[in-house]
Scaffold this active site. Structure first.
Site, short mmCIF file in Angstrom:
data_model
loop_
_atom_site.label_atom_id
_atom_site.label_comp_id
_atom_site.label_asym_id
_atom_site.label_seq_id
_atom_site.Cartn_x
_atom_site.Cartn_y
_atom_site.Cartn_z
N ALA A 65 0.94 -1.08 -0.21
CA ALA A 65 0.06 -0.08 0.00
C ALA A 65 0.92 1.22 -0.02
O ALA A 65 2.08 1.16 0.47
CB ALA A 65 -0.91 -0.10 1.40
N GLY A 109 0.83 -5.07 1.16
CA GLY A 109 -0.64 -5.27 0.39
C GLY A 109 -0.25 -5.71 -1.00
O GLY A 109 -1.25 -6.58 -1.77
N GLU A 112 -0.42 -9.39 -0.33
CA GLU A 112 -1.74 -9.76 -0.11
C GLU A 112 -2.84 -9.94 -1.29
O GLU A 112 -3.66 -10.59 -1.55
CB GLU A 112 -2.44 -8.66 0.87
CG GLU A 112 -1.82 -8.72 2.23
CD GLU A 112 -2.15 -7.60 3.20
OE1 GLU A 112 -1.88 -6.62 2.83
OE2 GLU A 112 -2.48 -7.84 4.43
N GLU A 132 5.04 -5.09 7.07
CA GLU A 132 4.33 -4.14 7.83
C GLU A 132 4.80 -3.80 9.04
O GLU A 132 4.87 -2.80 9.78
CB GLU A 132 2.79 -4.35 7.82
CG GLU A 132 1.92 -4.24 6.65
CD GLU A 132 1.90 -5.45 5.70
OE1 GLU A 132 2.82 -6.34 5.91
OE2 GLU A 132 1.29 -5.45 4.63
N1 CO8 Z 1 4.39 3.26 -0.76
C1 CO8 Z 1 4.83 4.47 -1.49
N2 CO8 Z 1 6.27 4.46 -1.87
C2 CO8 Z 1 6.94 3.50 -2.11
C3 CO8 Z 1 6.72 1.99 -1.49
C4 CO8 Z 1 5.58 2.05 -0.94
N3 CO8 Z 1 4.86 0.92 -0.36
N4 CO8 Z 1 7.30 1.07 -1.95
C5 CO8 Z 1 8.35 1.74 -2.93
N5 CO8 Z 1 7.89 3.13 -2.81
C6 CO8 Z 1 8.84 4.08 -3.43
C7 CO8 Z 1 10.02 4.64 -2.94
O1 CO8 Z 1 9.57 5.55 -1.88
C8 CO8 Z 1 10.75 5.22 -3.98
O2 CO8 Z 1 10.09 6.52 -4.41
P1 CO8 Z 1 11.42 7.88 -4.63
O3 CO8 Z 1 12.10 7.29 -5.85
O4 CO8 Z 1 10.39 8.83 -4.74
O5 CO8 Z 1 12.36 8.10 -3.29
C9 CO8 Z 1 10.52 4.33 -5.19
O6 CO8 Z 1 9.36 3.62 -4.93
C10 CO8 Z 1 11.49 3.18 -5.33
O7 CO8 Z 1 11.74 2.49 -4.08
P2 CO8 Z 1 13.40 2.21 -3.37
O8 CO8 Z 1 14.16 3.39 -3.93
O9 CO8 Z 1 12.92 2.11 -1.83
O10 CO8 Z 1 13.66 0.91 -4.12
P3 CO8 Z 1 14.88 -0.16 -3.56
O11 CO8 Z 1 14.74 -1.05 -4.88
O12 CO8 Z 1 15.84 0.51 -2.83
O13 CO8 Z 1 13.87 -0.95 -2.54
C11 CO8 Z 1 11.96 -2.10 -1.57
C12 CO8 Z 1 12.63 -1.49 -2.93
C13 CO8 Z 1 12.72 -2.75 -0.80
C14 CO8 Z 1 10.71 -2.74 -2.18
C15 CO8 Z 1 11.57 -0.81 -0.78
O14 CO8 Z 1 11.10 0.36 -1.66
C16 CO8 Z 1 10.65 -0.89 0.20
O15 CO8 Z 1 10.79 -1.50 1.52
N6 CO8 Z 1 9.57 -0.46 0.12
C17 CO8 Z 1 8.28 -0.65 1.29
C18 CO8 Z 1 7.91 -1.92 1.19
C19 CO8 Z 1 6.71 -1.93 2.27
O16 CO8 Z 1 6.88 -1.67 3.56
N7 CO8 Z 1 5.27 -2.47 2.10
C20 CO8 Z 1 4.47 -2.50 2.96
C21 CO8 Z 1 3.56 -1.10 2.85
S1 CO8 Z 1 2.37 -1.15 4.16
C22 CO8 Z 1 1.27 -2.04 3.53
O17 CO8 Z 1 1.46 -2.67 2.40
C23 CO8 Z 1 0.02 -2.23 4.41
C24 CO8 Z 1 -1.18 -2.99 3.83
C25 CO8 Z 1 -2.30 -2.62 4.36
C26 CO8 Z 1 -3.42 -3.21 3.63
C27 CO8 Z 1 -3.50 -2.80 2.18
C28 CO8 Z 1 -4.78 -2.02 2.24
C29 CO8 Z 1 -5.90 -3.04 2.34
#
Ligand code: CO8
Length: 258
Positions: A65, A109, A112, A132
């Site tokens: 998400a 998400g 999921e 999460e």
């Molecule tokens: N949300 C928003 N932006 C994101 C997300 C995300 N989940 N994941 C990545 N991005 C963005 C980054 O902020 C970045 O943006 P920018 O270039 O503007 O800085 C861009 O995507 C590229 O990401 P990275 O530079 O971080 O890329 P890497 O290759 O270094 O890392 C990862 C990739 C490991 C995937 C890393 O981006 C990461 O850890 N992302 C977050 C993963 C995460 O925590 N996901 C869980 C989110 S919470 C959730 O999903 C709750 C679900 C709840 C239920 C859903 C609704 C029913």
């Protein structure tokens, strides 16, 4: 309807939906989920379509998400308005088979969403996880319910509590993915399976899907509702603000257990 955050196309009787926010690694926001719900509904109602394939980019099926969108929400926002979670169960009402073709990250998400599909075909670069916990919240769209059903309690606990990722081989070994193929063969494999399904009688296909889901779901509805209340409740904590603010500002979070 025209879509901004997904792409749709058909190949024979197969509909292909591609999540299309590549710069944000297909982070799932309300607009994307609305568009996805609408496309799924339209394809499900279309007699010319027998099967749906849902996919993302090479780097990410979906990285979860949208954390930026969630970062400032409080408990009242998410509970009262059902923000983030409101349109996620649409996928479950689709009666035709939906195959997830997953390459790259399927996290939070995103994992999921893949698990809501009928089965997952993974590319060898796929990485699954429920991270999460690192953001001070818990999975909110079935992760704590579907993951244990798919991989068993031990591995589900491991993934949900540590937030670690598992690779495609581990995902196949543990029953989350039905097949793993080289990245450049992913769409060919998914389309092959989808076209095969399209050749069978549609009523039998729909009935088979319904019957397998019956075995699989049991008391899932109660589990989802329970999870949703807890997920919303995490937005009442300081740790949720801290975890998401830290992510947005690219720093390490300092949790205070409040
Ligand atoms: N949300 C928003 N932006 C994101 C997300 C995300 N989940 N994941 C990545 N991005 C963005 C980054 O902020 C970045 O943006 P920018 O270039 O503007 O800085 C861009 O995507 C590229 O990401 P990275 O530079 O971080 O890329 P890497 O290759 O270094 O890392 C990862 C990739 C490991 C995937 C890393 O981006 C990461 O850890 N992302 C977050 C993963 C995460 O925590 N996901 C869980 C989110 S919470 C959730 O999903 C709750 C679900 C709840 C239920 C859903 C609704 C029913």
């Amino acid at each position: 309807m025209t879509y901004e955050l997904i792409l749709t196309r058909t190949e024979g009787r197969v509909a292909i939906i591609t999540l299309n926010r590549p710069k944000q690694l297909n982070a799932l926001n309300d607009q994307l989920m609305d568009e996805l719900g609408s496309a799924l509904k339209a394809f499900d109602a279309d007699d010319g379509i027998g099967c749906i394939v849902l996919t993302g980019s090479e780097k990410a099926f979906a990285a979860g998400a949208d954390i930026g969108a969630m970062a400032t929400y409080g408990f009242a926002d998410v509970y009262k308005n059902d923000y983030i979670t409101r349109n996620w169960e649409q996928l479950r009402s689709v009666r035709k088979p939906v195959i997830a073709a997953v390459s790259g990250f399927a996290l939070g998400g995103g994992c999921e969403l893949a698990m809501m599909c009928d089965f997952i075909i993974a590319a060898d670069n796929a990485k699954f996880g429920q991270p999460e916990i690192k953001l001070g919240i818990i999975p909110g769209s079935g992760g704590t319910q579907r993951l244990p059903r798919a991989v068993g309690k031990a591995k589900a606990m491991d993934l949900v509590l540590t937030g670690r990722m598992m690779d495609a081989a581990e995902a196949e070994r543990s029953g989350l993915a039905s097949r793993v193929v080289p990245l450049d063969k992913l769409m060919e494999e998914a389309l092959g399976a989808a076209l095969q399904i399209c050749d069978y009688g549609q009523i039998a296909v729909m009935a088979a899907k319904e019957a397998v889901n019956r075995a699989y779901e049991g008391t899932l509805a109660d589990g989802i509702m329970f999870e949703r209340r807890l997920f919303h409740a995490t937005f009442a904590t300081s740790d949720q603000k801290e975890g998401m603010d830290a992510f947005v500002n690219k720093r390490k979070p300092v949790f205070t257990n409040r």
